[in-house]
Write a protein that holds these residues in place. Sequence first.
Motif, mmCIF file in Angstrom:
data_model
loop_
_atom_site.group_PDB
_atom_site.id
_atom_site.type_symbol
_atom_site.label_atom_id
_atom_site.label_comp_id
_atom_site.label_asym_id
_atom_site.label_seq_id
_atom_site.Cartn_x
_atom_site.Cartn_y
_atom_site.Cartn_z
ATOM 1 N N SER A 134 0.825 -1.218 0.000
ATOM 2 C CA SER A 134 0.000 0.000 0.000
ATOM 3 C C SER A 134 0.853 1.259 0.000
ATOM 4 O O SER A 134 0.448 2.279 -0.548
ATOM 5 C CB SER A 134 -0.900 0.050 1.236
ATOM 6 O OG SER A 134 -1.808 -1.006 1.167
ATOM 7 N N ARG A 135 2.008 1.186 0.600
ATOM 8 C CA ARG A 135 2.874 2.360 0.673
ATOM 9 C C ARG A 135 3.377 2.772 -0.721
ATOM 10 O O ARG A 135 3.629 3.939 -0.964
ATOM 11 C CB ARG A 135 4.077 2.024 1.570
ATOM 12 C CG ARG A 135 4.401 3.069 2.591
ATOM 13 C CD ARG A 135 5.459 2.557 3.579
ATOM 14 N NE ARG A 135 4.916 1.664 4.583
ATOM 15 C CZ ARG A 135 5.624 0.725 5.235
ATOM 16 N NH1 ARG A 135 6.903 0.535 4.974
ATOM 17 N NH2 ARG A 135 5.056 -0.012 6.149
ATOM 18 N N ALA A 137 1.964 1.475 -3.798
ATOM 19 C CA ALA A 137 0.992 1.208 -4.874
ATOM 20 C C ALA A 137 -0.115 2.251 -4.870
ATOM 21 O O ALA A 137 -0.469 2.793 -3.825
ATOM 22 C CB ALA A 137 0.380 -0.176 -4.683
ATOM 23 N N THR A 138 -0.675 2.494 -6.031
ATOM 24 C CA THR A 138 -1.929 3.249 -6.100
ATOM 25 C C THR A 138 -3.056 2.275 -5.706
ATOM 26 O O THR A 138 -2.860 1.050 -5.728
ATOM 27 C CB THR A 138 -2.186 3.726 -7.529
ATOM 28 O OG1 THR A 138 -2.376 2.560 -8.346
ATOM 29 C CG2 THR A 138 -1.018 4.560 -8.074
ATOM 30 N N GLU A 142 -3.017 -1.837 -5.998
ATOM 31 C CA GLU A 142 -3.349 -2.758 -4.899
ATOM 32 C C GLU A 142 -4.419 -3.742 -5.354
ATOM 33 O O GLU A 142 -4.340 -4.949 -5.086
ATOM 34 C CB GLU A 142 -3.904 -1.989 -3.692
ATOM 35 C CG GLU A 142 -2.877 -1.210 -2.917
ATOM 36 C CD GLU A 142 -3.543 -0.233 -1.937
ATOM 37 O OE1 GLU A 142 -2.823 0.623 -1.438
ATOM 38 O OE2 GLU A 142 -4.767 -0.332 -1.707
HETATM 39 MG MG MG Z 1 -0.840 3.688 -1.745
#
Ligand code: MG
Length: 365
Positions: A134-135, A137-138, A142
């Motif tokens: 998540s850090r 990825a858009t 995800e």
């Molecule tokens: Mg993100």
Amino acid sequence: MEHGLIVPPVFSPIPPAIHPRHEAINESTTAWANDYAIGSRELRERLVAHDIGTFAARVLPEGREEVVSILADFIIWLFGVDDGLCEEGELGKDPAELVGVLSRMLRVAQNPDVPMLAGNPLATGLRDLRHRVSRYATPGQEARWVDALREYFLSVVWEASHRSNETVPGLNDYTLMRLYDGATSVVLPLLEMGHGYELHPSERDSTAVRAVAEMAYFIITWDNDLFSYHKESRTQQYYLNVLRVLEHEQQLTPAEALTEAVAQRDRVMCLFLRLRDGLAATGSPQLRQYLENLGTFIRGAQDWGISSLRYTTPDDPAELPSTFRDTPTDDSDEALDIPAVAWWWDVLPERETFQPVRGEIHRSA
Ligand code: MG
Ligand code: 3E9
Ligand code: MG
Ligand code: MG
Ligand code: MG
Ligand code: MG
């Protein structure tokens, strides 16, 4: 039987490359697997000796280090599932039970905060992976990652049904299963994340780009089937790979099956190169980076596959090549006789170049 098959050098006109931080990435993956207790102690001791961090470092040789590290940890996690749950565990012979376990796992990937599978080390490891994904990825990436995990899980359940019945699928079914059960499609969102871009869906989901990605899955898994045949065919367990499928379906000897499988992957490699170059000539800079990393994924899997202790098994050495060849054994541009993928040969990049304009999709040709 005397000794096994001698795997010849395979055709690979893609240059090797490795991330300069590969040693640190490999060490940190060992620490991650130990911290999260991935697999049984016995399996984990084997996995951490397989240079999986080095494999990830070859897939993303110029990628952001944190993402290469996520990929490395994710691959060791995948082996925890593939070896631990499926190939060496009882669940792998029980597709009806496996589907529930994997569905719960998928929920954790989708919503890491759900209070499910508490105390399950693979689920805890997956939660960590999801938070780190998540850090970088858009939300779209995800979602692609979770969807790809679902297609991997679906295909390992199909494989488990053959394992439970001790049946060997035909080549067409095997190809379709293998496009996903090698966990290749789950790596693709990390290729984008590693270089900090998001491929526009109109490019990524265009027929030609999807086809070129599927060809990469095919080459990577056929190569794995060549390099892992020794390891797989010597276990006392059920195993499935393309050599076994060809031996079974076409009554070939292992050596004849090897020649046939090499010809198949060479033909797909020739098509991959043509389509990749055509797409790169007209695609966006993001697409060019994506195509570049499909190549490093293929080559990285080859360099790792011929050298990792996972496949060389020095106590009972596999006859693996130490080099590559720059010409195919079969350069035919005829489609393979595999209905699930024969359409790849009908895809031409010119027909599939899409240009998003003001939110609409226009065909350029
Ligand atoms: Mg993100
Ligand atoms: C591969 O097939 C199984 C995957 C779950 C391994 C994880 C690897 C990746 C995500 C990257 C793709 C790389 C490959 C396919 C080498 P299989 O035949 O069970 O693998 P094995 O190592 O046991 O031969
Ligand atoms: Mg497997
Ligand atoms: Mg395996
Ligand atoms: Mg294998
Ligand atoms: Mg580059």
